[in-house]
Write a protein that holds these residues in place. Structure first.
Motif, PDB file in Angstrom:
ATOM      1  N   LEU A 173      28.350   9.065  -8.162  1.00  0.00           N
ATOM      2  CA  LEU A 173      27.509   9.710  -7.145  1.00  0.00           C
ATOM      3  C   LEU A 173      26.883   8.688  -6.204  1.00  0.00           C
TER       4      LEU A 173
ATOM      5  N   PHE B  16      21.900  11.662 -11.770  1.00  0.00           N
ATOM      6  CA  PHE B  16      21.345  12.487 -10.693  1.00  0.00           C
ATOM      7  C   PHE B  16      22.153  13.763 -10.509  1.00  0.00           C
ATOM      8  N   ASP B  17      21.525  14.668  -9.779  1.00  0.00           N
ATOM      9  CA  ASP B  17      22.235  15.865  -9.329  1.00  0.00           C
ATOM     10  C   ASP B  17      22.121  15.917  -7.818  1.00  0.00           C
ATOM     11  N   ASN B  18      23.244  16.255  -7.168  1.00  0.00           N
ATOM     12  CA  ASN B  18      23.200  16.377  -5.700  1.00  0.00           C
ATOM     13  C   ASN B  18      23.059  17.848  -5.344  1.00  0.00           C
ATOM     14  N   LYS B  19      21.860  18.363  -5.500  1.00  0.00           N
ATOM     15  CA  LYS B  19      21.614  19.786  -5.265  1.00  0.00           C
ATOM     16  C   LYS B  19      21.997  20.195  -3.847  1.00  0.00           C
ATOM     17  N   SER B  20      21.567  19.413  -2.893  1.00  0.00           N
ATOM     18  CA  SER B  20      21.935  19.713  -1.514  1.00  0.00           C
ATOM     19  C   SER B  20      21.657  18.485  -0.663  1.00  0.00           C
ATOM     20  N   SER B  21      22.266  18.459   0.508  1.00  0.00           N
ATOM     21  CA  SER B  21      22.079  17.297   1.374  1.00  0.00           C
ATOM     22  C   SER B  21      20.680  17.233   1.957  1.00  0.00           C
TER      23      SER B  21
END
Lengths: 500, 402
Positions: free
Chosen positions: A238, A330-335
């Motif tokens: 990520l 991490f999490d990429n929930k939204s930009s």
């Protein structure tokens, strides 16, 4: 920073000139060029024990050019370096109660073939370095200055030492890293005389470390993959891509106990512990992406003797280091949001133990002064990473002997030193699965493993000539050369300087 | 005596510190995961068997795969903590006792956070049945590089292939590039992904309905500019043999009068040269005019922008039921989501592993061959999963021809 360095040199030089008249060049040279001194200086590194470190006050300004090259090497540190080093140091006792010392240097060098590392200060921040698949030669400039004072009050002494080290490392073609780091150190110390011959000291050291690590590409066509290593070639997918700015912030606290002879005759024991934590942040991520926590325990035990024309020092040193690498997932929930941390794990662990015994015996005053030394060290290393599981372990034993001869011919003092070491690997193991998508990482790991576990024979030597250049001022020239089989390393250095 | 005590004190201190040097266990934290499945609506007495479920942790890239006999076994899985994309395939049997039917079933969910002791998650399932039709055989979206080291964009193309055993007609075929980016995940409101594709540029092949027959196992090329690009860039190729060409924005459009132009329904299709978009092939219902399509499929949406304000925009949507084929494109380091319902495409392909990867030029994504029939007709792989169906980063076919 250049001006600070120049000013420091001038201040040291002026201070030294005023007090150098107290020193006797021959005695100074003999102390300065003794292999016993090198071992002994470490024993008295506590600022509140510095007054016992040397008999002679001195000042030294030297410049050297060094070039090294090796076929097998740790890819992240490069295959060799060539550069100029300007060095200045002083050790003064302006009165019976006070000891002053100072040191400054400037190094400019080109480090060759640095791969899988676009950051500076690898030994401090590893394994969390910024990486691309290209690498190349890296230019670096280092500035360092430090100073300290110790003062006695009855049977007590207090001492303080402060230092600053600044470094910039860069490359002027793609990929273009620009790394600037600083390390500020402060040591506070106290000691008390115990009887007539011994002193007990304690010191506390704090370090503040900072590095700004950025990389740029100017090619119109794009850029290679950029990632942030997490140990043994693993990286967080990520965080890979174009995250080209990182900051490392760290601090260290440590303390040492020292029990040392005040007359350079007797037993000594030191024990210390330190904790060095360094966190890494990326420009586009709010939370820390990784953190190292290194605990170091060290202890020395030995005996030194300086009587008539003989000198002896025997020192057993032990060092145990445990470096933990803690990573955030991490999490990429939204930009719209930065990466959101979801978990944290201890994923990387580097543990090593080094035990070394060094003994030097010397006799002076005869036809030639001579010193014979021997040392043996045991180096047990283990690096592990979990999920994916990777392991690199090895044990090396290094044993060596050395001989130093000194002779005064007319008014020139010659010093000839030779050294032989045998490096043997006793045990080694590597576990990493072949990843066909990442052949370069696989090759890097194998290359590093080969370097770390390859035995060989080391030959080294130096020749130094000291000569008078002015009343109580000695000039010197020195050449060093060394060669190590196995890794095919050659290392040459030429130095010139003045001592007063 | 005093010195002996000091020695003992220092040795004791060393001993204490050494005792603290215990070995650390390297073990990542795990969670117990219970997966519930939501069956497609309308199935009677569904029973799911032969389940293959794959959890891919997006930080480490580590894949955890489970092959299970029944859905009940999904109730207690152990996984390392992290952020996951889940991919499930299985077999569903449904219907009345005397009329049981069997079908393949799939589920896909991304951005699942597994953290803490126990995690429950639900995966909606959908039936899939691959019908042979027009599919993308190759998409060349990266362009080439001139000898001077400059980007060259006019030579991009699509190759569309008749993957059926019948002659199909290209007339009226619609190709659309996504409005959104696979590298920028946003909560678009209303979310219509389950029912329609949000289109950016839309182009349509002209024709009377039976003007452009495509034989089974044959394909055709839609070029950006159907010209001999070698005249401008010796690293490019000749595209005068393309069957169709796009009408690009005026500054880069070069018309070949011998090659039919596609009709621009919405915008100009320039093809994202870093591959952050999704492409679909669709066919509108018979007799639907362009105006009627636009009137019925206007889509107004909003999202929270990076400043925290609401941005309102609009686009056209293409109902999923009209879409024959879809291909999501992205790059590994910037990928955030797919822009289609998973029933259309649950994967993505790529050229380049990083944003602006300079090794991507001259490379395309090409669908894999599944089998060759005895009559010589090649059947391409089409499992609605571009990750598996496509070969990424292959040399563009027109470059191979040279």
């Amino acid at each position: 920073m250049r001006w600070s360095f120049i000013i420091t040199i001038l201040v040291l030089g002026t201070a030294v000139k005023a007090s150098a008249q107290d020193s006797i060049p021959t005695k100074l040279w003999k102390e300065q060029a003794s292999p016993v001194t090198y071992v002994r200086d470490d024993v008295y590194s506590n600022p509140a024990l510095k007054s016992y470190q040397r008999v002679n006050t001195y000042s030294l300004i030297a410049a050297s050019y060094r070039k090294s090259q090796q076929d097998l090497y740790l890819q992240q540190l490069g295959s060799g370096a060539a550069g100029l080093h300007v060095h200045s140091e002083t050790y003064l006792k302006p009165n019976e109660r006070t000891t002053l010392w100072g040191k400054a240097y400037y190094t400019t060098q080109t480090i060759e073939q640095v791969k899988f590392n676009e950051s500076a200060d690898y030994s401090i921040i590893y394994p969390y370095v910024m990486v691309d698949s290209v690498g190349g030669n890296m230019k670096s400039e280092t500035y360092f200055f430090s100073g300290g004072i110790a003062q006695s009050v009855g049977v007590y002494q207090w001492g303080v030492n402060a230092s600053f080290k600044g470094l910039q490392a860069y490359r002027n073609r793609d990929p273009r890293p620009k790394n600037i780091s600083s390390e500020i150190t402060l040591t506070l110390a106290g000691s008390r005389k115990i009887g007539q011959h011994y002193a007990l000291g304690v010191d506390v050291t704090g370090v503040k470390y900072n590095q700004s690590n950025t990389i740029q590409f100017v090619s119109d066509l794009g850029r290679p993959l950029l990632w942030h290593d997490a140990g043994l070639g693993v990286y967080n997918k990520l965080l890979a891509g174009t995250r080209d700015a990182a900051v490392h912030n760290g601090f260290m606290v440590g303390g040492k106990l020292n029990f040392v002879p005040t007359t350079r005759n007797g037993f000594f024991v030191t024990a210390g512990v330190q904790q060095y934590n360094v966190g890494k942040k990326l420009g586009s991520v709010i939370d820390e992406v990784a953190r190292t926590k290194e605990t170091k325990v060290e202890a020395d035990l030995g005996y030194m003797q300086e009587r008539n024309n003989t000198q002896l020092i025997v020192k057993a040193a032990f060092e145990s280091v445990k470096r933990k690498g803690i990573e955030t997932k991490f999490d990429n929930k939204s930009s719209q949001l930065s990466l959101v941390p979801v978990s944290e794990d201890l994923r990387y662990l580097h543990e090593y133990t080094i035990a070394q015994v060094r003994a030097v015996y010397g006799k002076t005053g005869g036809l030639v002064d001579w010193f014979v030394g021997a040392d043996v060290s045991y180096d047990d290393q283990s690096q592990r990473y979990v999920d994916p599981n990777r392991t690199l372990t090895y044990t090396n034993i290094i044993a060596g002997v050395d001989l130093t001869l000194r002779k005064q011919c007319s008014n020139i003092l010659f010093s000839l030193q030779g050294e032989y070491k045998q490096i043997e690997n006793q045990d080694k193991n590597k576990v990493w699965n072949l990843d066909p998508d990442k052949p370069s990482i696989y090759q890097m790991l194998n290359s590093n493993f080969e370097y770390l576990t390859t035995g060989g024979t080391y030959f080294g030597g130096s020749l130094r000539a000291d000569f008078p250049v002015a009343p109580k001022v000695t000039g010197f020239v020195q050449v060093n050369g060394a060669n190590q089989t196995g890794i095919n390393k050659s290392d040459y250095k030429a130095t010139m300087g003045v001592l007063f | 005596m005093r010195q002996t005590k000091l020695f003992l004190f220092i040795f004791a201190a060393i001993g204490l510190v050494l005792a603290a040097c215990s070995k650390d266990e390297l073990k990542v934290k795990t969670s117990q995961v219970g997966v519930a499945l939501t069956n497609p609506a309308g199935l009677t007495n569904p029973q799911i068997t032969d389940i293959a479920v794959e959890f891919k942790e997006v930080n480490s890239g580590v894949e955890s795969k489970f092959n299970l006999r029944s859905a009940a076994e999904l109730s207690n899985l152990t996984l390392p903590e992290g952020s996951y994309n889940v991919n499930l395939e299985g077999t569903v049997t449904f219907g009345a006792d005397n009329d049981r039917q069997t079908s393949k079933i799939r589920g896909y969910k991304q951005g699942i956070i597994i953290s803490g002791g126990e995690v429950k998650l639900n995966i909606p399932l959908f039936l899939y049945n691959v019908a042979s039709k027009f599919v993308f055989q190759e998409i060349f979206f990266t362009g080439t590089v001139t000898k001077e080291g400059k980007q060259y964009n006019g030579d991009k193309y699509f190759v569309i292939y008749n993957n059926s055993e019948d002659t199909l007609y290209a007339d009226g075929l619609v190709i659309s590039e996504a409005q959104f980016l696979t590298t920028t995940k946003r909560n678009y409101i209303p979310n219509i992904m389950g029912e329609a594709f949000t289109a950016g540029s839309i182009v349509m092949i002209p024709g009377t309905g039976k003007q452009y027959p495509i034989l089974p196992g044959k394909g055709f090329t839609i070029a950006n500019n159907a010209i001999n690009h070698l005249e401008y860039n010796s690293n490019s190729f000749d595209l005068t043999s393309a069957e169709f060409e796009l009408t690009l924005v005026g500054s880069i459009n070069v018309d070949n009068p011998n090659v039919p132009d596609l009709i621009n329904l919405n915008g100009n299709m320039t093809m994202h040269n870093r591959g952050f978009k999704t492409y679909v092939i669709a066919r509108f219902p018979q007799n639907m005019t362009i105006d009627a399509y636009k009137a019925a499929n206007y889509y107004e949406y909003k999202y929270l922008n990076s400043a925290g304000d609401t941005t309102k925009q609009n686009a056209y949507k293409i109902p999923n039921a009209w879409i024959m084929d879809a291909v999501n494109l992205s790059v590994e380091t910037n990928y955030e989501w797919i822009l289609t319902d998973p029933s259309l495409d649950m994967g993505w392909s790529y050229c380049g592993k990083v944003d602006s990867d300079k090794t991507r030029y001259g490379k395309a994504v090409r669908r894999k061959e599944l089998l060759t029939n005895p009559d010589g007709r090649v059947v391409l792989k089409d499992n609605n999963n571009s990750t598996l169906d496509f070969d990424p980063e292959v040399t563009a076919k027109y470059l191979i021809k040279q």
